[in-house]
Design a protein around this motif. Structure first.
Motif, PDB file in Angstrom:
ATOM      1  N   PHE A  32       0.832  -1.198   0.000  1.00 13.61           N
ATOM      2  CA  PHE A  32       0.000   0.000   0.000  1.00 13.61           C
ATOM      3  C   PHE A  32       0.870   1.252   0.000  1.00 13.61           C
ATOM      4  CE2 PHE A  32      -2.855  -3.280   1.258  1.00 13.61           C
ATOM      5  CZ  PHE A  32      -4.057  -2.894   0.687  1.00 13.61           C
ATOM      6  N   GLN A  33       0.376   2.271  -0.716  1.00  5.58           N
ATOM      7  CA  GLN A  33       1.102   3.539  -0.819  1.00  5.58           C
ATOM      8  C   GLN A  33       1.267   4.139   0.577  1.00  5.58           C
ATOM      9  OE1 GLN A  33      -0.974   5.977  -3.559  1.00  5.58           O
ATOM     10  NE2 GLN A  33       0.544   7.604  -3.562  1.00  5.58           N
ATOM     11  N   ILE A  34       0.171   4.119   1.337  1.00  5.08           N
ATOM     12  CA  ILE A  34       0.257   4.594   2.716  1.00  5.08           C
ATOM     13  C   ILE A  34       0.382   3.359   3.595  1.00  5.08           C
ATOM     14  CG2 ILE A  34      -0.904   5.923   4.528  1.00  5.08           C
ATOM     15  CD1 ILE A  34      -2.032   7.609   2.218  1.00  5.08           C
ATOM     16  N   VAL A  35       1.570   3.203   4.156  1.00  4.59           N
ATOM     17  CA  VAL A  35       1.874   1.977   4.886  1.00  4.59           C
ATOM     18  C   VAL A  35       1.180   2.012   6.243  1.00  4.59           C
ATOM     19  CG1 VAL A  35       3.761   0.527   5.670  1.00  4.59           C
ATOM     20  CG2 VAL A  35       4.118   2.045   3.761  1.00  4.59           C
ATOM     21  N   GLN A  36       0.330   1.016   6.478  1.00  2.00           N
ATOM     22  CA  GLN A  36      -0.407   0.997   7.742  1.00  2.00           C
ATOM     23  C   GLN A  36      -0.294  -0.364   8.421  1.00  2.00           C
ATOM     24  OE1 GLN A  36      -4.138   2.243   5.996  1.00  2.00           O
ATOM     25  NE2 GLN A  36      -4.092   4.125   7.170  1.00  2.00           N
ATOM     26  N   PRO A  37       0.816  -0.594   9.133  1.00  4.24           N
ATOM     27  CA  PRO A  37       0.915  -1.857   9.858  1.00  4.24           C
ATOM     28  C   PRO A  37      -0.053  -1.846  11.045  1.00  4.24           C
ATOM     29  CG  PRO A  37       2.787  -0.441  10.376  1.00  4.24           C
ATOM     30  CD  PRO A  37       1.964   0.294   9.355  1.00  4.24           C
ATOM     31  N   PHE A  38      -0.345  -3.034  11.594  1.00  5.00           N
ATOM     32  CA  PHE A  38      -1.115  -3.077  12.849  1.00  5.00           C
ATOM     33  C   PHE A  38      -0.153  -2.575  13.922  1.00  5.00           C
ATOM     34  CE2 PHE A  38      -2.819  -6.699  10.295  1.00  5.00           C
ATOM     35  CZ  PHE A  38      -4.055  -6.145  10.038  1.00  5.00           C
ATOM     36  N   PRO A  39      -0.371  -1.373  14.479  1.00  7.22           N
ATOM     37  CA  PRO A  39       0.674  -0.722  15.279  1.00  7.22           C
ATOM     38  C   PRO A  39       1.002  -1.429  16.591  1.00  7.22           C
ATOM     39  CG  PRO A  39      -1.360   0.588  15.282  1.00  7.22           C
ATOM     40  CD  PRO A  39      -1.569  -0.535  14.327  1.00  7.22           C
ATOM     41  N   GLU A  40      -0.016  -2.032  17.236  1.00  2.03           N
ATOM     42  CA  GLU A  40       0.222  -2.669  18.540  1.00  2.03           C
ATOM     43  C   GLU A  40       0.911  -4.033  18.381  1.00  2.03           C
ATOM     44  OE1 GLU A  40      -1.117  -1.061  21.379  1.00  2.03           O
ATOM     45  OE2 GLU A  40      -1.629   0.534  19.954  1.00  2.03           O
TER      46      GLU A  40
END
Ligand code: ATP
Length: 240
Positions: free
Chosen positions: A85-93
């Protein structure tokens, strides 16, 4: 080489906007193909069409001889059509390891969490993140988040990997590392569609280029020829 992934007259409209307009092209197995075009040209939408996120309004997507136009994203992943994805959004926790394990499970190959984690370690080692596998994903720097995104998509065991601006925001050294990874991924026989704004980057690894402008494919072929094509030059100059 025969066609591996083929788009036939694909269009995607959102309300009145035709984001992708009658696009046809084919990728051969193992190729690295750059997908370029000015902002808003429809590049990300095309990847969303291929991966079932926003199925085509018109036209057909064919992968390994099978029509997959109306597939859901999880079906695309299981077939081996993976994307970043262009905007990287890992599961932060979640830890770095479990983010990648989640990718492996989404791709459908491991039997359970233990096996998914085993796969994840392998992919993290490949991108150089294994030493920080136990850190929460939220703690990662941008280059490491991009590497995590790459590891996660590799954990899906892709046949075609669509990379959406994986180099954006990286410095020269970080880009060189990312390019090295892209070349090594390609050496495994994985077909790569590389969406990229940085021309130097796209020219250095792509065997062919596709150029989108206002949703339509305006040029396709050998990179050096394509970037000197009059329509392509005008499309880019018109942006400035
Ligand atoms: P960039 O290089 O800036 O990322 P892009 O080439 O990837 O651009 P897209 O993000 O695919 O372009 O956008 C193409 C067009 O489709 C734009 O006009 C955009 O506003 C529109 N669009 C994309 N996704 C949606 C959506 N979910 N709903 C409505 N319009 C959309």
């Amino acid at each position: 080489m025969s066609d591996y992934l083929r788009l036939e007259n694909v269009s995607k409209t959102f309300g009145g906007i035709r984001a992708v307009n009658d696009v046809s092209f084919a990728l051969k197995q193992g190729e690295i193909v750059g997908l370029i075009g000015p902002n808003g040209a429809g590049k990300t939408t095309l990847v969303n069409v291929i991966t079932g996120v926003h199925p085509a309004s018109l036209g057909r997507v064919i992968f390994q001889g099978e029509e997959v136009t109306r597939q859901k994203p999880f079906q695309a992943a299981r077939r081996g059509l993976a994307r970043t994805f262009q905007i990287v959004q890992p599961f932060p926790e979640m830890t770095v390891l479990d983010n990648v394990a989640a990718g492996a499970l989404f791709g459908g190959s491991p039997e359970g969490l233990a096996e998914a984690r085993e796969h994840a370690h392998r992919h993290l080692a490949f991108v150089g993140l294994d030493p920080i596998a136990d850190q929460p994903a939220a703690s990662l720097t941008l280059p490491n988040r991009k590497r995590l995104e790459l590891a996660k998509s590799l954990a899906m065991n892709p046949k075609v990997l669509m990379l959406d601006e994986v180099n954006a925001g990286l410095n020269t050294g970080e880009i060189d590392t990312a390019l090295d990874l892209i070349r090594r991924i390609s050496e495994r026989g994985i077909t790569i569609l590389l969406i990229e704004h940085l021309m130097k980057v796209v020219m250095s690894v792509s065997q062919r280029l596709l150029v989108l402008h206002h949703g339509a494919l305006i040029a396709e072929g050998e990179p050096q020829k394509v970037v000197n094509d009059q329509h392509v030059v005008e499309a880019y100059l018109g942006e400035k």
